[in-house]
Design a protein around this motif. Sequence first.
Motif, mmCIF file in Angstrom:
data_model
loop_
_atom_site.group_PDB
_atom_site.id
_atom_site.type_symbol
_atom_site.label_atom_id
_atom_site.label_comp_id
_atom_site.label_asym_id
_atom_site.label_seq_id
_atom_site.Cartn_x
_atom_site.Cartn_y
_atom_site.Cartn_z
ATOM 1 N N LEU A 119 52.649 -46.995 53.953
ATOM 2 C CA LEU A 119 53.604 -46.032 53.416
ATOM 3 C C LEU A 119 55.039 -46.543 53.385
ATOM 4 C CD1 LEU A 119 52.273 -42.766 55.100
ATOM 5 C CD2 LEU A 119 52.009 -43.474 52.722
ATOM 6 N N GLY A 120 55.379 -47.460 54.234
ATOM 7 C CA GLY A 120 56.761 -47.950 54.278
ATOM 8 C C GLY A 120 57.558 -47.264 55.361
ATOM 9 N N ASN A 121 58.011 -46.051 55.118
ATOM 10 C CA ASN A 121 58.803 -45.314 56.098
ATOM 11 C C ASN A 121 57.869 -44.630 57.091
ATOM 12 O OD1 ASN A 121 61.079 -46.070 54.755
ATOM 13 N ND2 ASN A 121 61.541 -44.064 53.906
ATOM 14 N N VAL A 122 57.372 -45.403 58.034
ATOM 15 C CA VAL A 122 56.396 -44.865 58.970
ATOM 16 C C VAL A 122 56.618 -45.418 60.368
ATOM 17 C CG1 VAL A 122 54.662 -46.647 58.482
ATOM 18 C CG2 VAL A 122 53.917 -44.438 59.333
ATOM 19 N N SER A 149 62.267 -37.753 66.971
ATOM 20 C CA SER A 149 63.641 -37.303 67.237
ATOM 21 C C SER A 149 64.749 -38.125 66.576
ATOM 22 C CB SER A 149 63.885 -37.187 68.744
ATOM 23 O OG SER A 149 63.869 -38.452 69.374
ATOM 24 N N PRO A 150 64.607 -39.456 66.386
ATOM 25 C CA PRO A 150 65.693 -40.169 65.712
ATOM 26 C C PRO A 150 65.904 -39.733 64.261
ATOM 27 C CG PRO A 150 64.302 -41.711 66.899
ATOM 28 C CD PRO A 150 63.604 -40.383 66.912
ATOM 29 N N GLY A 185 58.728 -42.219 73.608
ATOM 30 C CA GLY A 185 58.487 -42.094 72.174
ATOM 31 C C GLY A 185 59.718 -42.400 71.357
ATOM 32 N N ARG A 186 60.868 -41.923 71.810
ATOM 33 C CA ARG A 186 62.125 -42.169 71.098
ATOM 34 C C ARG A 186 62.453 -43.667 71.075
ATOM 35 N NH1 ARG A 186 66.511 -39.291 69.263
ATOM 36 N NH2 ARG A 186 68.492 -40.409 69.353
ATOM 37 N N THR A 187 62.290 -44.321 72.220
ATOM 38 C CA THR A 187 62.566 -45.758 72.308
ATOM 39 C C THR A 187 61.655 -46.549 71.372
ATOM 40 O OG1 THR A 187 63.334 -45.548 74.585
ATOM 41 C CG2 THR A 187 62.632 -47.739 73.879
ATOM 42 N N LYS A 194 63.672 -49.843 63.463
ATOM 43 C CA LYS A 194 64.897 -50.658 63.472
ATOM 44 C C LYS A 194 66.133 -49.824 63.101
ATOM 45 C CE LYS A 194 62.512 -54.974 62.418
ATOM 46 N NZ LYS A 194 61.143 -54.566 62.522
ATOM 47 N N ILE A 195 66.258 -48.672 63.818
ATOM 48 C CA ILE A 195 67.413 -47.806 63.568
ATOM 49 C C ILE A 195 68.287 -47.710 64.806
ATOM 50 C CG2 ILE A 195 66.446 -46.424 61.727
ATOM 51 C CD1 ILE A 195 65.540 -44.400 63.799
#
Length: 195
Positions: A119-122, A149-150, A185-187, A194-195
Amino acid sequence: MKTDIVLAGVGGQGILTIATILGAAALADNLYIKQAEVHGMSQRGGDVQSNLRIGSEPIHSDLIPLGGADLIVSLEPMEALRYLPFLSKNGWVVSSTLPFVNIDNYPEQEKLEGELLALGNVVAFDMEAAAKEVASARSSNLVLLGAASPFIDIPAEAIEKAIASVFGSKGEAIVNANIAAFRLGRTRAVEMAKI
């Protein structure tokens, strides 16, 4: 600011708990929310889905239109893929890769995982295995919430306060385990996206 989220999974996985926590965090952050839920029967492996809309301006409908979701959040890979028609072209999918096999003709895990990752954005990984690292498998929904959460415009601290509020009656150990699962999960999501 507006975030439209489709929460999906199988009954008993804690999807509606995620909606409760996000709703509490949004209200504490003075945001508007609308929510609509579909409850399956957990003993029969029924699907559970919730539309959660969060914004800084009043929201007039609780339903997310096709192509309108910023985020699909799922504890079950097939359920994540089921709701792809709701995802916007720049939206993100956050899902566990661990299947909940509840039907005879359930697709192969490798095929589902391949479709997710294409999908790409996953952000996709085994949320249950991650939860076991810091808490128990029962906290996999909190790992999922942390991974999502990010991509939600609510400060992580506000979500952690909502976790403490929702689970406070169960004792400090449960609250701390769920916050640890959320943070893990957030980490992972920040590293993977890569945000």
